[in-house]
Design a protein around this motif. Structure first.
Motif, short mmCIF file in Angstrom:
data_model
loop_
_atom_site.label_atom_id
_atom_site.label_comp_id
_atom_site.label_asym_id
_atom_site.label_seq_id
_atom_site.Cartn_x
_atom_site.Cartn_y
_atom_site.Cartn_z
N VAL B 4 2.24 2.08 14.83
CA VAL B 4 1.55 3.24 14.14
C VAL B 4 1.43 2.64 12.96
CG1 VAL B 4 1.89 5.22 13.05
CG2 VAL B 4 2.61 5.02 15.67
N HIS B 5 2.16 1.99 12.35
CA HIS B 5 1.96 1.39 10.91
C HIS B 5 0.73 0.44 10.96
CE1 HIS B 5 6.20 2.26 9.99
NE2 HIS B 5 5.53 3.10 9.17
N ALA B 6 0.78 -0.56 11.81
CA ALA B 6 -0.60 -1.49 11.85
C ALA B 6 -1.84 -0.64 12.05
CB ALA B 6 -0.23 -2.56 12.65
N THR B 7 -1.62 0.24 12.97
CA THR B 7 -2.89 1.09 13.50
C THR B 7 -3.55 1.60 12.31
OG1 THR B 7 -2.08 1.12 15.75
CG2 THR B 7 -4.05 2.61 15.22
N ILE B 8 -2.60 2.48 11.65
CA ILE B 8 -3.17 3.09 10.40
C ILE B 8 -3.77 2.11 9.20
CG2 ILE B 8 -2.37 4.70 8.60
CD1 ILE B 8 -0.48 6.01 10.38
N ARG B 9 -3.10 1.07 8.89
CA ARG B 9 -3.33 0.27 7.96
C ARG B 9 -4.72 -0.42 8.39
NH1 ARG B 9 -2.96 -5.32 6.18
NH2 ARG B 9 -2.85 -5.11 3.88
N THR B 10 -4.97 -0.84 9.72
CA THR B 10 -6.31 -1.50 9.89
C THR B 10 -7.34 -0.19 9.69
OG1 THR B 10 -5.18 -2.89 11.48
CG2 THR B 10 -7.47 -2.19 11.87
N PHE B 11 -6.90 1.06 10.06
CA PHE B 11 -8.03 2.00 9.96
C PHE B 11 -8.36 2.41 8.46
CE2 PHE B 11 -9.04 6.28 9.44
CZ PHE B 11 -10.08 6.61 10.68
N LEU B 12 -7.50 2.11 7.58
CA LEU B 12 -7.73 2.46 6.31
C LEU B 12 -8.35 1.34 5.64
CD1 LEU B 12 -4.16 4.01 5.17
CD2 LEU B 12 -6.38 5.37 5.69
N LEU B 13 -7.99 0.16 5.92
CA LEU B 13 -8.77 -0.83 5.31
C LEU B 13 -10.16 -1.18 5.73
CD1 LEU B 13 -6.06 -3.91 5.36
CD2 LEU B 13 -6.91 -2.47 3.48
N ALA B 14 -10.49 -0.42 6.84
CA ALA B 14 -12.12 -0.51 7.30
C ALA B 14 -12.66 0.40 6.62
CB ALA B 14 -12.05 -0.20 8.75
N ASP B 15 -12.00 1.44 5.82
CA ASP B 15 -12.83 2.23 4.92
C ASP B 15 -13.34 1.67 3.72
OD1 ASP B 15 -13.52 5.42 4.41
OD2 ASP B 15 -12.71 4.74 2.46
N VAL B 16 -14.74 1.49 3.41
CA VAL B 16 -15.43 0.79 2.53
C VAL B 16 -15.07 1.22 1.11
CG1 VAL B 16 -17.54 0.14 1.28
CG2 VAL B 16 -17.17 0.12 3.86
N ASP B 17 -14.96 2.60 0.88
CA ASP B 17 -14.59 3.06 -0.21
C ASP B 17 -13.11 2.99 -0.79
OD1 ASP B 17 -17.42 4.10 -0.70
OD2 ASP B 17 -16.71 6.03 0.29
N LEU B 18 -12.36 3.15 0.10
CA LEU B 18 -10.94 2.91 -0.07
C LEU B 18 -10.54 1.34 -0.32
CD1 LEU B 18 -8.07 4.33 -0.25
CD2 LEU B 18 -7.80 3.79 2.29
N ALA B 19 -11.12 0.59 0.57
CA ALA B 19 -10.94 -0.79 0.31
C ALA B 19 -11.36 -1.26 -1.09
CB ALA B 19 -11.73 -1.62 1.38
N ALA B 20 -12.60 -0.61 -1.50
CA ALA B 20 -13.18 -0.97 -2.85
C ALA B 20 -12.08 -0.64 -4.07
CB ALA B 20 -14.51 -0.26 -3.04
N LEU B 21 -11.24 0.25 -3.80
CA LEU B 21 -10.38 0.77 -4.90
C LEU B 21 -8.99 -0.05 -4.57
CD1 LEU B 21 -10.21 4.47 -4.86
CD2 LEU B 21 -10.71 2.97 -6.62
N VAL B 22 -8.39 -0.39 -3.50
CA VAL B 22 -7.16 -0.83 -3.36
C VAL B 22 -7.25 -2.10 -2.78
CG1 VAL B 22 -5.79 1.33 -3.12
CG2 VAL B 22 -6.87 0.16 -1.18
#
Lengths: 139, 134
Positions: B4-22
């Motif tokens: 679950v942790h790896a799946t959610i992390r991968t999902f979040l890092l694929a979001d351009v806006d979120l990745a631009a911030l963090v």
């Protein structure tokens, strides 16, 4: 920093339950949360453990909560002043709640859940508790 | 079993806006950022499963689908910036879905808080996530 923290998951709504069943659910949730605090090794002064209480239908264990004041850490020997948050408003008829009143409880909950886990455990036990009350009532 | 942790992390890092911030400062399975990480150097996210999976909700589907409740903490230099990270997280995850996330839904509204020891500012939020085998 005092924190008033409410969460919808902490309120477990049992439709159709009697007041007595709701009160039993609240007090069983309190017991489960306290067992979890011990199992998690989250006892230092004992203040948080003794700040957890159930709120049922018109009844609560708030009177058991330790008084605000200085408490000595068993781990460090330091003395710190601990305070409890006021009883949450908005626990309406047909609801039960478990309140961890120590103002720092949220941080220990986030580090290793004792309250959310208690609500999950309570969900599994709720049917049996309601059946017990109904049987005693002759329903 | 699904990670679950790896799946959610991968999902979040694929979001351009979120990745631009963090950037890649998304720390899975953690309450606070790891040693050596300081939110003063840039916003970051921590998250961890707090329950839900394996409970009665998942019992019928436990091999293919898990339904955890996930705790998120959005850290930044200031409360306002932390709230920006939180809002971007909501945009990325709430009602989100993909190959491995069937559905995600925020539970309540994020609450600004401060770590008592480090005084780091963060916004606390929780999501119910349905994670499936991709």
């Amino acid at each position: 920093m005092p924190v008033d923290w409410y969460e919808r998951d902490v309120l477990l709504k049992i439709e159709g339950a009697t007041d007595e069943a709701l009160t039993e659910l609240a007090f069983q949730g309190e017991a489960l949360a306290k067992v979890n605090i011990q199992a998690n090794g989250q006892i230092d002064t004992g203040f948080m453990l003794n700040s957890v209480y159930g709120i049922g239908a018109g009844q609560d264990h708030r009177e058991q909560v330790w008084q605000d004041g200085p408490y000595k850490s068993r781990k460090t020997g330091e003395v710190a002043t601990h305070r409890s948050a006021p009883q949450p408003a908005g626990v309406e008829r047909g609801q039960a709640a478990i309140h961890a009143a120590a103002e720092y409880a949220v941080y220990l909950e986030l580090a290793n859940s004792f309250l959310y886990r208690a609500v999950e455990q309570l969900q599994e036990q709720a049917g049996g508790i309601i059946e017990d009350v109904a049987r005693r009532k002759g329903l | 079993m699904i990670d679950v942790h790896a799946t959610i992390r991968t999902f979040l890092l694929a979001d351009v806006d979120l990745a631009a911030l963090v950037n890649t400062r998304v720390f899975a399975g953690r309450d606070v950022p790891p040693p050596g990480t300081n939110p003063g150097d840039g916003p970051c996210l921590t998250f961890k499963v707090r329950g839900g999976a394996g409970g009665y909700r998942g019992r019928d589907y436990e091999d293919a689908l898990v339904l955890p409740s996930v705790q998120f903490k959005s850290y930044a230099r200031s409360e306002l910036e932390a709230y920006t990270v939180y809002r971007t997280l909501v945009d990325a995850l709430h009602n989100g879905h993909g190959a491995s996330i069937l559905h995600a839904e925020e539970a309540g509204v994020g609450q600004p808080l401060e770590e008592p020891d480090t005084e780091w500012r963060f916004v606390l939020s929780f999501f119910d996530v349905m994670v499936r085998s991709a």
